[in-house]
Design a protein around this motif. Structure first.
Motif, PDB file in Angstrom:
ATOM      1  N   LEU A  77       5.709  20.480  -3.205  1.00 20.10           N
ATOM      2  CA  LEU A  77       6.238  19.612  -2.156  1.00 20.10           C
ATOM      3  C   LEU A  77       5.628  18.226  -2.315  1.00 20.10           C
ATOM      4  CD1 LEU A  77       7.800  19.162   0.536  1.00 20.10           C
ATOM      5  CD2 LEU A  77       5.699  19.901   1.708  1.00 20.10           C
ATOM      6  N   LYS A  78       6.477  17.185  -2.290  1.00 20.35           N
ATOM      7  CA  LYS A  78       6.012  15.813  -2.449  1.00 20.35           C
ATOM      8  C   LYS A  78       6.271  15.030  -1.163  1.00 20.35           C
ATOM      9  CE  LYS A  78       6.664  15.489  -7.451  1.00 20.35           C
ATOM     10  NZ  LYS A  78       6.951  14.572  -8.558  1.00 20.35           N
ATOM     11  N   LEU A  79       5.254  14.313  -0.690  1.00 20.04           N
ATOM     12  CA  LEU A  79       5.358  13.485   0.504  1.00 20.04           C
ATOM     13  C   LEU A  79       4.846  12.087   0.168  1.00 20.04           C
ATOM     14  CD1 LEU A  79       3.913  16.005   3.117  1.00 20.04           C
ATOM     15  CD2 LEU A  79       6.334  15.586   2.597  1.00 20.04           C
ATOM     16  N   ASN A  80       5.508  11.055   0.714  1.00 19.95           N
ATOM     17  CA  ASN A  80       5.132   9.693   0.341  1.00 19.95           C
ATOM     18  C   ASN A  80       5.525   8.708   1.448  1.00 19.95           C
ATOM     19  OD1 ASN A  80       4.302   8.062  -2.305  1.00 19.95           O
ATOM     20  ND2 ASN A  80       5.840   6.862  -1.210  1.00 19.95           N
ATOM     21  N   VAL A  86       0.851  -1.187   0.000  1.00 22.52           N
ATOM     22  CA  VAL A  86       0.000   0.000   0.000  1.00 22.52           C
ATOM     23  C   VAL A  86       0.882   1.230   0.000  1.00 22.52           C
ATOM     24  CG1 VAL A  86      -0.172   0.043   2.517  1.00 22.52           C
ATOM     25  CG2 VAL A  86      -1.934   1.158   1.130  1.00 22.52           C
ATOM     26  N   ASN A  87       0.451   2.287  -0.683  1.00 17.81           N
ATOM     27  CA  ASN A  87       1.247   3.508  -0.791  1.00 17.81           C
ATOM     28  C   ASN A  87       0.338   4.731  -0.685  1.00 17.81           C
ATOM     29  OD1 ASN A  87       4.160   4.368  -1.633  1.00 17.81           O
ATOM     30  ND2 ASN A  87       2.814   5.708  -2.807  1.00 17.81           N
ATOM     31  N   LEU A  88       0.787   5.742   0.082  1.00 15.46           N
ATOM     32  CA  LEU A  88       0.046   6.992   0.258  1.00 15.46           C
ATOM     33  C   LEU A  88       0.959   8.167  -0.038  1.00 15.46           C
ATOM     34  CD1 LEU A  88      -1.720   6.186   3.658  1.00 15.46           C
ATOM     35  CD2 LEU A  88      -2.710   5.977   1.362  1.00 15.46           C
ATOM     36  N   GLY A  89       0.413   9.211  -0.645  1.00 14.17           N
ATOM     37  CA  GLY A  89       1.242  10.362  -0.984  1.00 14.17           C
ATOM     38  C   GLY A  89       0.446  11.643  -1.096  1.00 14.17           C
ATOM     39  N   ALA A  90       1.174  12.754  -1.168  1.00 15.55           N
ATOM     40  CA  ALA A  90       0.539  14.066  -1.302  1.00 15.55           C
ATOM     41  C   ALA A  90       1.434  14.973  -2.124  1.00 15.55           C
ATOM     42  CB  ALA A  90       0.282  14.680   0.068  1.00 15.55           C
ATOM     43  N   LEU A  91       0.803  15.870  -2.883  1.00 19.18           N
ATOM     44  CA  LEU A  91       1.480  16.877  -3.689  1.00 19.18           C
ATOM     45  C   LEU A  91       0.903  18.227  -3.281  1.00 19.18           C
ATOM     46  CD1 LEU A  91       3.540  17.048  -6.037  1.00 19.18           C
ATOM     47  CD2 LEU A  91       1.617  17.020  -7.607  1.00 19.18           C
ATOM     48  N   ILE A  92       1.750  19.099  -2.697  1.00 20.13           N
ATOM     49  CA  ILE A  92       1.269  20.330  -2.090  1.00 20.13           C
ATOM     50  C   ILE A  92       1.999  21.531  -2.693  1.00 20.13           C
ATOM     51  CG2 ILE A  92       0.906  21.557   0.087  1.00 20.13           C
ATOM     52  CD1 ILE A  92       1.262  18.831   1.503  1.00 20.13           C
TER      53      ILE A  92
END
Length: 380
Positions: free
Chosen positions: A312-315, A299-305
């Motif tokens: 900004l990339k978070l993962n 499973v993978n979760l991420g955000a692009l802000i």
């Protein structure tokens, strides 16, 4: 000056006329040239549970593989359009071609109409995120290419995220944002080299079905694929590999959020080479590859802000994989990554990223990797 020697002005005029003629011909044929250059620096610190290694090098294609390509289309009338794509992949740091092929990333012809679109040639799988066929990648993860050492969804999922030879792909028309997709490969790149019969049980083949939904700020896809291992290439008669993958994103304006999950069975390799010894997870005590491969889920979760004019990339991700023969080769993996992209122009941006991956084995010591990537991408 002889009457046959052109002056610089006449030569310039001739070249201008020729260039205009070429340009008009290209425009009439609707052909375009495009590409990406990605070059930067990469650092990795790997602790395999016994010793630690450090590497620092120049690297191409960390954020997006360096490439150039040609694409075009022709209106055939009656609602039909013929198109093609020829795309090369190369390393910008040394100029070498990827996979020792002129058009390693894509080489296809397609026909579009009211029925949808049919493609034939060398094409990526639906699990890939790039080119005209991929449904996963940047649509389900902010770190679609792992940035080489900065983990993304590929570190906690399995499957072939690369092109297949001898592919036939179908995309249905969009109905309320919903599309259906189907693909079949008649044989991988070893078929012609070994003289095996394409499309027969002698060679490895791929079958895949998928659905995608695009409605405003929402994207979702569901993909099933299965690899049928050929009898001649598969002397051990491995179990066929199978995946069920789902993922998507929602764009709220102030941020875009990603999620992806996958179940896999019979796979021959994990999403990324295990840190504590190559191929140890698929070997039994006699040194023979496990016939049933690895089974598990990720499973993978991420955000692009949007931040300060950039992104900004978070993962983060997690995967659990079990070896069919040896429990002490079972694997648990978790990852965390952060990165930032800043545009210098409409076609150029710089990037930097930092990521960590930890592997825990059944009876072995833990292994981990710290990775840093930074560079510049220019599109043309």
């Amino acid at each position: 000056m002889t009457p046959f020697a052109p002056t610089s002005k006449s030569l310039l005029g001739a070249l201008t006329v020729a260039a205009l003629g070429l340009a008009s011909g290209v425009q009439a044929a609707d052909v375009s040239v495009y590409g990406i250059l990605d070059l930067g620096l990469n650092y990795q610190r790997v602790d395999n549970g016994h010793e630690t290694s450090n590497t620092f090098q120049m690297m191409s294609g960390q954020n997006a593989m360096s490439r150039f390509g040609f694409k075009g289309s022709e209106d055939l009338g009656n609602g039909l359009k013929l198109g093609f794509v020829l795309e090369n992949g190369f390393d910008a740091d040394n100029g070498q071609m990827k996979f020792n092929r002129l058009f390693s990333r894509e080489a296809q012809v397609n026909l579009s109409g009211d029925f949808g679109q049919v493609k034939v040639g060398r094409l990526v799988s639906f699990l890939s995120g790039y080119n005209t066929t991929g449904l996963f990648g940047p649509k389900v993860s902010p770190f679609s290419t792992m940035w080489v050492g900065v983990p993304g969804h590929k570190s906690v999922m399995t499957g072939d995220f690369v092109p297949y030879d001898n592919m036939v792909v179908y995309h249905s028309p969009s109905i309320a944002g919903v599309k259906l997709h189907g693909a079949y490969s008649f044989g991988n790149d070893t078929t012609k080299a070994t003289g095996l019969e394409e499309g027969s049980a002698e060679v490895d083949r791929l079958a895949s079905l998928a659905m995608s939904v695009e409605r405003g700020p929402v994207y979702f896809t569901l993909i099933w694929d299965k690899t049928f291992y050929g009898n001649e290439q598969n002397v051990g008669h491995f179990k066929d590999a199978e995946h069920v993958s789902a993922g998507g994103n929602v764009d709220f304006g102030f941020a875009k959020f990603f999620a992806a999950a996958q179940w896999f069975d019979g796979v021959r390799a994990l999403g990324e080479t295990e840190l504590a010894g190559k191929d140890t997870l698929l070997a039994n005590d006699a040194g023979v590859k496990s016939l049933d491969g690895m089974t598990g889920a990720g499973v993978n979760l991420g955000a692009l802000i949007p931040v300060s004019g950039g992104r900004l990339k978070l993962n983060t991700g997690f995967m659990k994989a079990e070896n069919a023969d040896e429990a002490d080769r079972d694997l648990k993996r978790w990852t965390v990554s952060a990165g930032y992209e800043y545009p210098l122009s409409k076609r150029t941006f710089v990037y930097t990223g930092l990521g960590y991956m930890n592997d825990s084995y059944g009876k072995a010591e833990d292994a981990n990797r710290l990775g840093f990537a930074s560079g510049m991408v220019h599109t043309f």
